[in-house]
Design a protein around this motif. Structure first.
Motif, PDB file in Angstrom:
ATOM      1  N   HIS A  39      38.642  38.504  46.751  1.00  0.00           N
ATOM      2  CA  HIS A  39      39.517  39.123  47.666  1.00  0.00           C
ATOM      3  C   HIS A  39      39.504  40.584  46.881  1.00  0.00           C
ATOM      4  O   HIS A  39      39.730  41.548  47.737  1.00  0.00           O
ATOM      5  CB  HIS A  39      40.907  38.625  47.390  1.00  0.00           C
ATOM      6  CG  HIS A  39      41.869  39.458  48.129  1.00  0.00           C
ATOM      7  ND1 HIS A  39      41.751  39.682  49.416  1.00  0.00           N
ATOM      8  CD2 HIS A  39      42.861  40.430  47.640  1.00  0.00           C
ATOM      9  CE1 HIS A  39      42.994  40.560  49.774  1.00  0.00           C
ATOM     10  NE2 HIS A  39      43.379  41.074  48.733  1.00  0.00           N
ATOM     11  N   LEU A  40      39.550  41.203  45.714  1.00  0.00           N
ATOM     12  CA  LEU A  40      39.610  42.511  45.175  1.00  0.00           C
ATOM     13  C   LEU A  40      38.327  43.197  45.402  1.00  0.00           C
ATOM     14  O   LEU A  40      37.249  42.635  45.376  1.00  0.00           O
ATOM     15  CB  LEU A  40      39.967  42.393  43.708  1.00  0.00           C
ATOM     16  CG  LEU A  40      41.216  41.639  43.485  1.00  0.00           C
ATOM     17  CD1 LEU A  40      41.450  41.414  41.820  1.00  0.00           C
ATOM     18  CD2 LEU A  40      42.372  42.621  43.914  1.00  0.00           C
ATOM     19  N   PRO A  41      38.267  44.481  45.623  1.00  0.00           N
ATOM     20  CA  PRO A  41      37.054  45.226  45.898  1.00  0.00           C
ATOM     21  C   PRO A  41      36.172  45.131  44.692  1.00  0.00           C
ATOM     22  O   PRO A  41      36.868  45.465  43.476  1.00  0.00           O
ATOM     23  CB  PRO A  41      37.892  46.834  46.146  1.00  0.00           C
ATOM     24  CG  PRO A  41      39.342  46.486  46.298  1.00  0.00           C
ATOM     25  CD  PRO A  41      39.666  45.009  45.663  1.00  0.00           C
ATOM     26  N   GLU A  42      34.899  44.969  45.039  1.00  0.00           N
ATOM     27  CA  GLU A  42      34.041  45.242  43.924  1.00  0.00           C
ATOM     28  C   GLU A  42      33.934  46.415  43.056  1.00  0.00           C
ATOM     29  O   GLU A  42      33.667  46.144  42.003  1.00  0.00           O
ATOM     30  CB  GLU A  42      32.552  44.878  44.523  1.00  0.00           C
ATOM     31  CG  GLU A  42      32.324  43.316  44.746  1.00  0.00           C
ATOM     32  CD  GLU A  42      32.298  42.509  43.354  1.00  0.00           C
ATOM     33  OE1 GLU A  42      31.837  43.024  42.287  1.00  0.00           O
ATOM     34  OE2 GLU A  42      32.954  41.566  43.317  1.00  0.00           O
ATOM     35  N   GLY A  43      33.932  47.525  43.329  1.00  0.00           N
ATOM     36  CA  GLY A  43      33.894  48.666  42.985  1.00  0.00           C
ATOM     37  C   GLY A  43      35.131  49.183  42.371  1.00  0.00           C
ATOM     38  O   GLY A  43      35.344  50.214  41.828  1.00  0.00           O
ATOM     39  N   ALA A  44      36.188  48.404  42.355  1.00  0.00           N
ATOM     40  CA  ALA A  44      37.610  48.758  41.569  1.00  0.00           C
ATOM     41  C   ALA A  44      37.482  48.869  40.143  1.00  0.00           C
ATOM     42  O   ALA A  44      36.635  48.224  39.353  1.00  0.00           O
ATOM     43  CB  ALA A  44      38.565  47.734  42.031  1.00  0.00           C
ATOM     44  N   LEU A  45      38.314  49.490  39.784  1.00  0.00           N
ATOM     45  CA  LEU A  45      38.388  49.816  38.206  1.00  0.00           C
ATOM     46  C   LEU A  45      39.445  48.736  37.805  1.00  0.00           C
ATOM     47  O   LEU A  45      40.445  48.471  38.614  1.00  0.00           O
ATOM     48  CB  LEU A  45      39.086  50.826  37.762  1.00  0.00           C
ATOM     49  CG  LEU A  45      38.050  52.357  38.078  1.00  0.00           C
ATOM     50  CD1 LEU A  45      38.750  53.384  37.827  1.00  0.00           C
ATOM     51  CD2 LEU A  45      36.660  52.062  37.372  1.00  0.00           C
ATOM     52  N   VAL A  46      39.522  47.958  36.492  1.00  0.00           N
ATOM     53  CA  VAL A  46      40.496  47.020  36.155  1.00  0.00           C
ATOM     54  C   VAL A  46      41.234  47.651  34.947  1.00  0.00           C
ATOM     55  O   VAL A  46      40.574  47.934  33.995  1.00  0.00           O
ATOM     56  CB  VAL A  46      39.692  45.753  35.926  1.00  0.00           C
ATOM     57  CG1 VAL A  46      40.863  44.658  35.423  1.00  0.00           C
ATOM     58  CG2 VAL A  46      38.946  45.193  37.178  1.00  0.00           C
ATOM     59  N   ILE A  47      42.553  47.522  35.062  1.00  0.00           N
ATOM     60  CA  ILE A  47      43.434  47.891  33.831  1.00  0.00           C
ATOM     61  C   ILE A  47      44.465  46.928  33.808  1.00  0.00           C
ATOM     62  O   ILE A  47      44.667  45.878  34.811  1.00  0.00           O
ATOM     63  CB  ILE A  47      44.107  49.227  34.102  1.00  0.00           C
ATOM     64  CG1 ILE A  47      44.680  49.458  32.882  1.00  0.00           C
ATOM     65  CG2 ILE A  47      45.023  49.419  35.207  1.00  0.00           C
ATOM     66  CD1 ILE A  47      44.786  51.239  32.703  1.00  0.00           C
ATOM     67  N   SER A  48      44.986  46.545  32.752  1.00  0.00           N
ATOM     68  CA  SER A  48      46.060  45.525  32.431  1.00  0.00           C
ATOM     69  C   SER A  48      47.020  46.136  31.461  1.00  0.00           C
ATOM     70  O   SER A  48      46.691  46.947  30.771  1.00  0.00           O
ATOM     71  CB  SER A  48      45.802  44.191  32.088  1.00  0.00           C
ATOM     72  OG  SER A  48      45.245  44.276  30.665  1.00  0.00           O
ATOM     73  N   SER A  49      48.069  45.500  31.449  1.00  0.00           N
ATOM     74  CA  SER A  49      49.240  45.659  30.148  1.00  0.00           C
ATOM     75  C   SER A  49      48.429  45.147  29.052  1.00  0.00           C
ATOM     76  O   SER A  49      47.445  44.497  29.056  1.00  0.00           O
ATOM     77  CB  SER A  49      50.419  45.098  30.688  1.00  0.00           C
ATOM     78  OG  SER A  49      50.773  44.071  29.889  1.00  0.00           O
ATOM     79  N   ASP A  50      49.230  45.556  27.995  1.00  0.00           N
ATOM     80  CA  ASP A  50      48.505  45.001  26.673  1.00  0.00           C
ATOM     81  C   ASP A  50      49.055  43.720  26.106  1.00  0.00           C
ATOM     82  O   ASP A  50      48.310  43.251  25.025  1.00  0.00           O
ATOM     83  CB  ASP A  50      48.722  45.998  25.652  1.00  0.00           C
ATOM     84  CG  ASP A  50      49.993  46.384  25.060  1.00  0.00           C
ATOM     85  OD1 ASP A  50      50.804  45.973  26.236  1.00  0.00           O
ATOM     86  OD2 ASP A  50      50.346  46.907  23.939  1.00  0.00           O
ATOM     87  N   LEU A  51      49.943  43.093  26.887  1.00  0.00           N
ATOM     88  CA  LEU A  51      50.400  41.824  26.758  1.00  0.00           C
ATOM     89  C   LEU A  51      49.276  40.637  27.007  1.00  0.00           C
ATOM     90  O   LEU A  51      48.615  41.006  28.279  1.00  0.00           O
ATOM     91  CB  LEU A  51      51.554  41.564  27.373  1.00  0.00           C
ATOM     92  CG  LEU A  51      52.785  42.561  26.867  1.00  0.00           C
ATOM     93  CD1 LEU A  51      54.083  42.312  27.713  1.00  0.00           C
ATOM     94  CD2 LEU A  51      53.135  42.254  25.494  1.00  0.00           C
ATOM     95  N   THR A  52      49.339  39.768  26.285  1.00  0.00           N
ATOM     96  CA  THR A  52      48.286  38.724  26.443  1.00  0.00           C
ATOM     97  C   THR A  52      48.025  37.982  27.618  1.00  0.00           C
ATOM     98  O   THR A  52      47.022  37.876  28.186  1.00  0.00           O
ATOM     99  CB  THR A  52      48.336  37.599  25.110  1.00  0.00           C
ATOM    100  OG1 THR A  52      48.305  38.086  24.004  1.00  0.00           O
ATOM    101  CG2 THR A  52      47.482  36.527  25.464  1.00  0.00           C
TER     102      THR A  52
END
Length: 190
Positions: A39-52
């Motif tokens: 569902h998510l766009p292919e060219g997107a950047l991915v970031i997350s919080s630092d929690l596991t």
């Protein structure tokens, strides 16, 4: 204009306040992860919080997308001494404060923790920093219930109490267009 695709991490099965405690996510529902990834766009950047729980969820849905460094500013609310404690116990310890924290979110904070406003300000600064570094990008941000609600609140101009009426399920997507003040989806399950 930056488009944000906020993904809540996989389920933790916790029955207590879970803020900065580092608990794992259950990522055993491969079908849900595959649908989310598609569902998510292919060219997107991915970031997350630092929690596991966010890091491993981001790993699971990253695919061929470019990954940005984990960001501690995208952590869940800091519940201080309430973290790891059952909601009913917190209500016994601090009946007025615990009720005020949810019924009039704003400047009320758990002992040793953050208020709604402090958490929202922390997340807002991170969002502005990320947008400045990656203008006009699609950003998949894997984060937490409270973090996502602060962004729905900011984009739609809601009060903390109003935004708490929104549900944000594990592995759901909330797509926001901040510059247009628009929520494309909230709590969407692909």
């Amino acid at each position: 204009m930056t488009t944000w695709h906020w993904v809540r991490h996989g389920p933790t099965h916790q029955k207590n306040f879970t803020g900065w405690r580092d608990v794992p996510a259950d990522l055993s529902d491969q079908g849900a992860i595959d649908r989310l990834c598609a569902h998510l766009p292919e060219g997107a950047l991915v970031i997350s919080s630092d929690l596991t729980r966010s890091v491993t969820t981001a790993d699971a849905i990253q695919g061929g997308r470019r990954r940005l460094r984990h960001d501690p500013a995208l952590r869940e609310f800091h519940f201080g001494t309430w973290d790891g404690v059952h909601f009913s116990t917190v209500a016994d310890w601090h009946p007025d404060l615990s009720r005020a924290y949810w019924e009039s979110p704003g400047d009320h904070s758990p002992p040793g923790g953050e208020s709604w406003n402090q958490s929202a300000a922390r997340v807002a600064m991170a969002v502005r920093r990320i947008e400045a570094a990656h203008p006009d990008a699609h950003i998949v941000a894997v984060a937490h219930f409270g973090v996502i609600l602060t962004q729905v609140q900011a984009v739609l101009g809601l009060s903390g109490y109003e935004v708490l009426g929104h549900k944000i399920d594990p592995l759901s997507v909330t797509t926001l267009h901040p510059a247009r003040g628009k929520a494309e989806t909230i709590n969407h399950h692909p």
